[in-house]
Design an enzyme around this catalytic site. Structure first.
Site, short mmCIF file in Angstrom:
data_model
loop_
_atom_site.label_atom_id
_atom_site.label_comp_id
_atom_site.label_asym_id
_atom_site.label_seq_id
_atom_site.Cartn_x
_atom_site.Cartn_y
_atom_site.Cartn_z
N SER A 111 -55.00 -37.48 -72.93
CA SER A 111 -53.73 -38.20 -73.01
C SER A 111 -53.28 -38.73 -71.66
O SER A 111 -52.79 -39.84 -71.54
CB SER A 111 -52.64 -37.28 -73.57
OG SER A 111 -53.13 -36.60 -74.69
N LEU B 194 -54.37 -38.74 -80.82
CA LEU B 194 -55.66 -38.48 -80.17
C LEU B 194 -55.84 -36.97 -80.02
O LEU B 194 -55.60 -36.41 -78.96
CB LEU B 194 -55.68 -39.14 -78.77
CG LEU B 194 -56.95 -38.99 -77.93
CD1 LEU B 194 -58.03 -39.97 -78.40
CD2 LEU B 194 -56.65 -39.25 -76.45
N PRO B 195 -56.26 -36.29 -81.12
CA PRO B 195 -56.50 -34.86 -80.99
C PRO B 195 -57.64 -34.60 -80.00
O PRO B 195 -58.67 -35.27 -80.04
CB PRO B 195 -56.92 -34.43 -82.41
CG PRO B 195 -56.49 -35.54 -83.30
CD PRO B 195 -56.54 -36.78 -82.48
N HIS B 196 -57.42 -33.63 -79.12
CA HIS B 196 -58.48 -33.23 -78.18
C HIS B 196 -58.11 -31.89 -77.58
O HIS B 196 -56.98 -31.43 -77.73
CB HIS B 196 -58.67 -34.27 -77.06
CG HIS B 196 -57.47 -34.49 -76.20
ND1 HIS B 196 -56.35 -35.14 -76.66
CD2 HIS B 196 -57.19 -34.14 -74.92
CE1 HIS B 196 -55.44 -35.20 -75.69
NE2 HIS B 196 -55.92 -34.58 -74.62
N ALA B 197 -59.07 -31.28 -76.93
CA ALA B 197 -58.80 -30.02 -76.23
C ALA B 197 -59.51 -30.07 -74.88
O ALA B 197 -60.15 -31.07 -74.54
CB ALA B 197 -59.27 -28.82 -77.06
#
Lengths: 95, 145
Positions: A13, B63-66
């Site tokens: 992001s 925007l899924p993320h890790a």
């Protein structure tokens, strides 16, 4: 001018936010650096301003309490008009 | 041209029970093609619980993320549209792009193109309006540079 784009991990992001800030700076006609980082590394950088989500601003306020840094909450990291408004405010405050 | 998303990583569904289900469905291609493990999917969902909905980067888009970890074997993206939209902590999301990042830099070029793509809100509307992944691919090929 130096701006930090901050998110939880500093990889996804905040990278998108960095691109939006850079585009806003180009459109306003101001030069500067934008660095994307995660919240825990954010205080390791010197900056004029920190851009992040409303969820992180409380935490960032504590971290930057003793520093002369402006904090801006951005709801939509891809919203150019929202980001541009905040960049313009920062530019005006430096005059 | 910058790399975008292969058709095999795209899905269109009508609805999802909640954002957790949507993220699990959206991640399937990356699991199937061995880009990520189940741990990464769980980490993305946990991250929303922990950090809030800031991965909603534009109206209708998340925007899924890790964090990059051993749960990511290969850097890549997958895409899901949920026609009716699904709530993500107070935000309606119709387009999910899952980001799997192996490290902190291998995906930068891809994300730069995505950032440009997202700044034009019409692009999100047009992708959500597509009824086939082929149509989505056509839009990405035209506008994702």
């Amino acid at each position: 001018m130096k701006i930090l784009a901050v998110c939880g991990f500093g990889v996804g992001s905040s990278m998108i936010l960095k691109m939006t800030i850079q585009k806003a700076m180009r459109e306003i006609g101001v030069e500067g650096d934008v660095i994307n980082t995660d919240i825990s590394d954010s205080t390791g950088h010197n900056a004029d301003a920190v851009f992040s989500s409303p969820d992180f601003i409380g935490d960032l306020e504590k971290r930057f309490k003793n520093k002369d840094v402006k904090l801006y909450a951005i709801k939509r990291y891809s919203d150019l008009s929202e980001v541009k408004e905040k960049v313009q405010d920062l530019v005006d405050s430096k005059k | 041209m910058a790399q975008n998303i292969p058709e095999s990583h795209m899905q269109i569904i009508r609805s999802a029970k909640n954002y957790e289900e949507a993220i699990r469905v959206a991640s399937k291609p990356l699991l199937e093609y061995d880009y990520i493990t189940e741990e990464y999917v769980q980490a993305m969902i946990d991250s929303i619980e922990e950090h809030g909905p800031y991965i909603v980067l534009a109206d209708d888009f998340a925007l899924p993320h890790a964090r990059p970890s051993e749960a990511v074997k290969e850097t890549g993206l997958s895409l899901l549209t949920v026609k009716e939209g699904v709530d993500l902590k107070g935000n309606t999301v119709k387009l999910f792009v899952v980001l799997a990042a192996k490290d902190s830099s291998s995906h930068n070029e891809m994300l730069q193109s995505l950032a440009e793509f997202l700044m034009d809100k019409q692009n999100i509307k047009d992708v959500v309006a597509c009824n086939t992944v082929k149509d989505i691919k056509t839009i990405l090929n035209e506008r994702w540079n």
